[in-house]
Scaffold this motif. Structure first.
Motif, PDB file in Angstrom:
ATOM      1  N   VAL B   2       3.350  -2.662  11.654  1.00  0.00           N
ATOM      2  CA  VAL B   2       2.484  -2.838  10.488  1.00  0.00           C
ATOM      3  C   VAL B   2       2.961  -4.015   9.644  1.00  0.00           C
ATOM      4  O   VAL B   2       3.128  -3.909   8.447  1.00  0.00           O
ATOM      5  CB  VAL B   2       2.420  -1.560   9.627  1.00  0.00           C
ATOM      6  CG1 VAL B   2       1.410  -0.601  10.198  1.00  0.00           C
ATOM      7  CG2 VAL B   2       3.777  -0.919   9.522  1.00  0.00           C
ATOM      8  N   HIS B   3       3.217  -5.119  10.298  1.00  0.00           N
ATOM      9  CA  HIS B   3       3.570  -6.315   9.533  1.00  0.00           C
ATOM     10  C   HIS B   3       2.316  -7.117   9.259  1.00  0.00           C
ATOM     11  O   HIS B   3       2.019  -8.085   9.937  1.00  0.00           O
ATOM     12  CB  HIS B   3       4.564  -7.173  10.308  1.00  0.00           C
ATOM     13  CG  HIS B   3       5.958  -6.671  10.154  1.00  0.00           C
ATOM     14  ND1 HIS B   3       6.575  -6.627   8.931  1.00  0.00           N
ATOM     15  CD2 HIS B   3       6.831  -6.184  11.048  1.00  0.00           C
ATOM     16  CE1 HIS B   3       7.792  -6.140   9.096  1.00  0.00           C
ATOM     17  NE2 HIS B   3       7.964  -5.859  10.359  1.00  0.00           N
ATOM     18  N   VAL B   4       1.555  -6.681   8.303  1.00  0.00           N
ATOM     19  CA  VAL B   4       0.318  -7.385   7.993  1.00  0.00           C
ATOM     20  C   VAL B   4       0.551  -8.238   6.759  1.00  0.00           C
ATOM     21  O   VAL B   4       0.957  -7.755   5.717  1.00  0.00           O
ATOM     22  CB  VAL B   4      -0.811  -6.380   7.717  1.00  0.00           C
ATOM     23  CG1 VAL B   4      -2.107  -7.125   7.475  1.00  0.00           C
ATOM     24  CG2 VAL B   4      -0.957  -5.425   8.880  1.00  0.00           C
ATOM     25  N   ILE B   5       0.352  -9.506   6.894  1.00  0.00           N
ATOM     26  CA  ILE B   5       0.476 -10.383   5.738  1.00  0.00           C
ATOM     27  C   ILE B   5      -0.741 -10.155   4.843  1.00  0.00           C
ATOM     28  O   ILE B   5      -1.873 -10.185   5.314  1.00  0.00           O
ATOM     29  CB  ILE B   5       0.542 -11.855   6.184  1.00  0.00           C
ATOM     30  CG1 ILE B   5       1.723 -12.080   7.113  1.00  0.00           C
ATOM     31  CG2 ILE B   5       0.589 -12.777   4.986  1.00  0.00           C
ATOM     32  CD1 ILE B   5       3.055 -12.183   6.445  1.00  0.00           C
ATOM     33  N   ARG B   6      -0.472  -9.940   3.591  1.00  0.00           N
ATOM     34  CA  ARG B   6      -1.580  -9.602   2.683  1.00  0.00           C
ATOM     35  C   ARG B   6      -2.288 -10.873   2.244  1.00  0.00           C
ATOM     36  O   ARG B   6      -2.115 -11.362   1.142  1.00  0.00           O
ATOM     37  CB  ARG B   6      -1.040  -8.841   1.482  1.00  0.00           C
ATOM     38  CG  ARG B   6      -0.375  -7.512   1.839  1.00  0.00           C
ATOM     39  CD  ARG B   6      -1.385  -6.454   2.236  1.00  0.00           C
ATOM     40  NE  ARG B   6      -2.374  -6.230   1.179  1.00  0.00           N
ATOM     41  CZ  ARG B   6      -2.182  -5.402   0.173  1.00  0.00           C
ATOM     42  NH1 ARG B   6      -1.070  -4.725   0.067  1.00  0.00           N
ATOM     43  NH2 ARG B   6      -3.112  -5.249  -0.745  1.00  0.00           N
ATOM     44  N   GLU B   7      -3.104 -11.383   3.130  1.00  0.00           N
ATOM     45  CA  GLU B   7      -3.738 -12.660   2.816  1.00  0.00           C
ATOM     46  C   GLU B   7      -4.705 -12.546   1.650  1.00  0.00           C
ATOM     47  O   GLU B   7      -4.895 -13.480   0.882  1.00  0.00           O
ATOM     48  CB  GLU B   7      -4.457 -13.201   4.044  1.00  0.00           C
ATOM     49  CG  GLU B   7      -3.466 -13.629   5.123  1.00  0.00           C
ATOM     50  CD  GLU B   7      -4.141 -14.104   6.376  1.00  0.00           C
ATOM     51  OE1 GLU B   7      -5.355 -13.881   6.505  1.00  0.00           O
ATOM     52  OE2 GLU B   7      -3.458 -14.692   7.217  1.00  0.00           O
ATOM     53  N   LEU B   9      -4.281 -11.050  -0.960  1.00  0.00           N
ATOM     54  CA  LEU B   9      -3.582 -11.113  -2.241  1.00  0.00           C
ATOM     55  C   LEU B   9      -3.262 -12.542  -2.665  1.00  0.00           C
ATOM     56  O   LEU B   9      -3.009 -12.809  -3.829  1.00  0.00           O
ATOM     57  CB  LEU B   9      -2.294 -10.294  -2.166  1.00  0.00           C
ATOM     58  CG  LEU B   9      -2.527  -8.792  -2.073  1.00  0.00           C
ATOM     59  CD1 LEU B   9      -1.268  -8.108  -1.611  1.00  0.00           C
ATOM     60  CD2 LEU B   9      -2.982  -8.242  -3.406  1.00  0.00           C
ATOM     61  N   LEU B  10      -3.267 -13.435  -1.683  1.00  0.00           N
ATOM     62  CA  LEU B  10      -2.918 -14.818  -2.010  1.00  0.00           C
ATOM     63  C   LEU B  10      -3.898 -15.412  -3.001  1.00  0.00           C
ATOM     64  O   LEU B  10      -3.547 -16.246  -3.826  1.00  0.00           O
ATOM     65  CB  LEU B  10      -2.933 -15.672  -0.748  1.00  0.00           C
ATOM     66  CG  LEU B  10      -1.915 -15.307   0.302  1.00  0.00           C
ATOM     67  CD1 LEU B  10      -2.058 -16.218   1.489  1.00  0.00           C
ATOM     68  CD2 LEU B  10      -0.534 -15.429  -0.283  1.00  0.00           C
ATOM     69  N   LYS B  11      -5.142 -14.955  -2.892  1.00  0.00           N
ATOM     70  CA  LYS B  11      -6.178 -15.546  -3.736  1.00  0.00           C
ATOM     71  C   LYS B  11      -5.892 -15.313  -5.207  1.00  0.00           C
ATOM     72  O   LYS B  11      -6.336 -16.066  -6.059  1.00  0.00           O
ATOM     73  CB  LYS B  11      -7.537 -14.937  -3.390  1.00  0.00           C
ATOM     74  CG  LYS B  11      -7.992 -15.273  -1.991  1.00  0.00           C
ATOM     75  CD  LYS B  11      -9.247 -14.502  -1.645  1.00  0.00           C
ATOM     76  CE  LYS B  11      -9.530 -14.606  -0.152  1.00  0.00           C
ATOM     77  NZ  LYS B  11     -10.484 -13.589   0.291  1.00  0.00           N
ATOM     78  N   GLN B  12      -5.157 -14.241  -5.490  1.00  0.00           N
ATOM     79  CA  GLN B  12      -4.970 -13.882  -6.885  1.00  0.00           C
ATOM     80  C   GLN B  12      -3.937 -14.764  -7.579  1.00  0.00           C
ATOM     81  O   GLN B  12      -3.806 -14.718  -8.792  1.00  0.00           O
ATOM     82  CB  GLN B  12      -4.532 -12.422  -6.991  1.00  0.00           C
ATOM     83  CG  GLN B  12      -5.601 -11.482  -6.512  1.00  0.00           C
ATOM     84  CD  GLN B  12      -5.063 -10.108  -6.256  1.00  0.00           C
ATOM     85  OE1 GLN B  12      -3.913  -9.836  -6.528  1.00  0.00           O
ATOM     86  NE2 GLN B  12      -5.902  -9.246  -5.734  1.00  0.00           N
TER      87      GLN B  12
END
Lengths: 300, 383
Positions: B2-7, B9-12
């Motif tokens: 479950v290594h999902v990069i929280r893409e 969240l980058l927008k914030q």
């Protein structure tokens, strides 16, 4: 892509030939010469020999070249860790040499090649240090001072970006290579830089994390207009993820251009002195290189 | 996996954050790191230092009680209270005890605390500065430089003059500074100070300084030579209040400058290159920290000789327990170092009283096993 043989003849591509027009250059490097012997000896070997190029704002630039070609030196000069003996570097239109180290740190984040962790800072503490250049001077000189809520929020965001929130309380001395590398990148992101300089960011990473870090970098470029300069030995990775590639050999720029212009068999063979096979990546269509098989003589 | 990069969240996160622009992020992420205890907070800082200060005072009182002749705790407290409130003693019988307490034990215990404090603080600074958890003033040769300075002072009779109280720390400072300047000149290449050449230079200097100190010891007449040997082994002798005040002035200048650099030490501990990419002028910071180190070490060595164990072990042990953030590590190490040396010195002067053991021996014997225990305990906890 237009005729590859012409580009070969030109040798060095114009840096403005890529559709990123209308933006000011993040870096403007002009006739830079650098060598490690700072004293007078005339026979000094230039590690960087008369280098001129632009880094456009919001591009991912890959820097490649054989061992000792000056890749890391170039990155250090751009990070203002070392000052070139000749030439001039402008960062967003301002002379880099005239800036204070702190001013540079507010704009440029650096991920060094080897980040040894000797002291047991937690991952969260380590990432929070990225806020240091932004914290007011009187606060840091006084020794005390706690991070503001804003600092915490930014550091936490950087940790989410690099997927290390679950490691927040762990000591950096206990991390695996990949976790450590992601922590260092998160620290650089916590600087909220406009430019990110990375030296071999994927060297110790498995395939999954290589892909993850590269796609995060591209994503940051798309979402935030982050400019990325990435030094790597991995020509395939650079070809797939970089907008432009700068090929260095013995301190000089051999080529600068899109993947199609740089990843060419004849160019690579002359620089790396070994045969390579170049074909197309099956899904992206970008050039892909393969080492020659066993039966071919000559190796890297 | 479950290594999902929280893409998403980058927008914030905006590229450059203006003050006050993070309200949106804050509203849905209220300090998760704080609740995990992953970073140092104000309350943990206060609590830790509160407990350590209380322990230091308690140990100090216990040390006042012990001696060739134990003095009851009630008497100890009453004497201290009377002194603080400037009240004259009315009880004839307690006068001798009171004199021992206030003129012999108290200054010596205060001296022990100050020396321990300073050695531990200097150890913390040098470990971060040199990125070597084993660094202390002794490794660098600063202590032996300071000792040589003080030894030269003693050789030329400074130690017997009325100047001794202020002049010997100055001799030590001069010696320590000479050592650091030599180290700096020898190790400086390309205008920078690479850590490994610095350490190597320290080793070489240590050998030279030790030889010179031995030379001075051997040409002194036997009486003074014995005194110098005892001093070099590390002893705390009851100082006069005048010399205590002189020492306090030296140390408070040095420690104040050191404590101003706590946050910088955090960044320096990442390595010189990383520190520069985070905006620190490392050369300038290193220079001022070396000066401070020489000042504190010189003052300490001139009064207590070579007590070599505290600067290395106390910071190391404290770091294992409370973490690496220097904002807590430095004051906590200072308190622990002071408390530790007070206790060790009390053992040194009571164990086979009236004969005294050099406290340097006690600190090594007591601190070593404790350090091993900490390492083992820590390993268990991690497993």
């Amino acid at each position: 892509m237009s005729g590859t043989s012409q580009h070969q003849a030109i040798g060095m591509m114009s840096s403005d030939s890529i559709p990123l027009l209308g933006r000011s250059p993040a870096y403007d490097v002009e006739s830079v010469r650098f060598c490690y012997q700072s004293n007078e000896s005339q026979a000094a070997r230039w590690v960087l020999d008369n280098i001129s190029f632009h880094v456009q704002e919001g591009e991912v630039l890959g820097v490649v070249g054989p061992n000792g070609s000056g890749k890391t030196s170039l990155l250090k000069v751009l990070a203002r860790l070392m000052t070139p003996q000749q030439g001039r570097i402008n960062l967003f239109g301002q002379d880099l040499a005239a800036k204070a180290q702190r001013e540079v740190a507010c704009v440029v984040g650096v991920v060094p090649q080897d980040s040894q962790m000797l002291f047991p800072f937690t991952v969260a503490e380590s990432v929070l240090m990225g806020r240091f250049p932004h914290q007011s001077r009187d606060r840091w000189i006084s020794g005390f001072g706690w991070e503001s809520r804003e600092d915490l929020a930014i550091a936490e965001q950087a940790m989410m970006t690099m997927d290390i929130v679950h490691l927040a309380h762990r000591s950096v001395t206990d991390l695996s290579g990949g976790e450590r590398q992601r922590t260092v990148i998160a620290r650089a992101l916590a600087q909220t830089p406009k430019v990110l300089l990375l030296d071999e960011p994927t060297a110790f990473l498995d395939l999954q994390h290589q892909v993850e870090i590269c796609s995060v970098l591209r994503r940051l470029r798309d979402e935030r207009g982050l400019t990325v300069v990435l030094v790597s030995h991995d020509l395939n990775l650079v070809s797939q993820y970089c907008d432009r590639i700068l090929l260095l050999d013995r301190g000089q720029i051999v080529r600068l251009g899109g993947p199609d212009e740089v990843i060419e068999p004849a160019v690579l063979e002359s620089v790396y002195r070994c045969r390579v096979l170049v074909d197309r990546h099956p899904s992206s269509g970008l050039p892909r290189i393969t080492l020659p098989g066993r039966h071919v003589s000559g190796d890297a | 996996m479950v290594h999902v990069i929280r893409e998403d969240l980058l927008k914030q996160l905006p590229a450059t954050v203006e003050p006050g622009s993070c309200t949106e992020i804050l509203s849905h992420e209220p300090g998760r790191m704080v609740s995990q205890g992953a970073i140092l907070t104000n309350s943990r800082w206060m609590a830790t230092l509160g407990v350590l200060s209380f322990t230091a005072i308690a140990v100090g009182l216990i040390c006042l009680h012990f001696g060739a002749q134990p003095i009851a705790y009630g008497e100890v407290l009453r004497a201290l209270f009377d002194t603080v409130s400037l009240k004259d003693s009315t009880d004839e019988t307690s006068d001798i005890a009171r004199t021992i307490l206030l003129q012999v034990r108290l200054p010596r215990i205060l001296l022990g605390f100050l020396v321990g404090c300073s050695l531990a603080s200097v150890g913390v600074a040098l470990q971060a500065l040199l990125r070597n958890p084993l660094a202390d003033p002794y490794v660098l040769g600063v202590s032996s430089g300071a000792a040589l300075g003080a030894a030269v002072g003693i050789l030329f009779g400074v130690g017997t003059t009325f100047l001794a109280e202020t002049a010997l720390p100055a001799c030590g400072f001069a010696g320590g500074l000479v050592a650091l300047v030599v180290i700096y000149r020898m190790a400086a290449t390309y205008g920078q100070l690479p850590i490994h050449s610095l350490l190597l230079t320290g080793v070489i200097l240590n050998a030279i300084f030790s030889a010179l100190i031995m030379f001075i010891t051997s040409i002194l007449e036997p009486n003074r030579s014995y005194g110098m040997m005892a001093w070099l082994m590390g002893t705390l002798t009851a100082p006069t209040y005048g010399s205590l005040v002189a020492l306090i002035i030296y140390l408070s200048i040095g420690l104040f400058l050191l404590f101003r650099h706590m946050r910088v030490l955090n960044i320096l501990a990442l390595g010189e290159e990383s520190a520069r990419t985070l905006g620190i002028d490392t050369e300038q910071v290193k220079r001022s920290l070396f000066m401070v180190t020489a000042l504190v070490t010189g003052a300490v060595v001139s009064v207590s000789g070579m007590i070599g164990f505290i600067g290395m072990v106390v910071p190391h042990a404290v770091r294992l327990v409370i973490g690496a953030d220097h904002r807590l590590l430095l004051p906590a190490s200072a308190l622990v170092g002071g408390t530790f040396l007070m206790g060790a010195d009390t053992i040194a002067r009571t164990l086979i009283a009236p004969t005294e053991i050099p406290v340097g021996i006690i600190t090594a014997l007591a601190g070593g096993p404790f350090f091993v225990y900490l390492l083992l305990w820590r390993k268990d906890r991690l497993a």
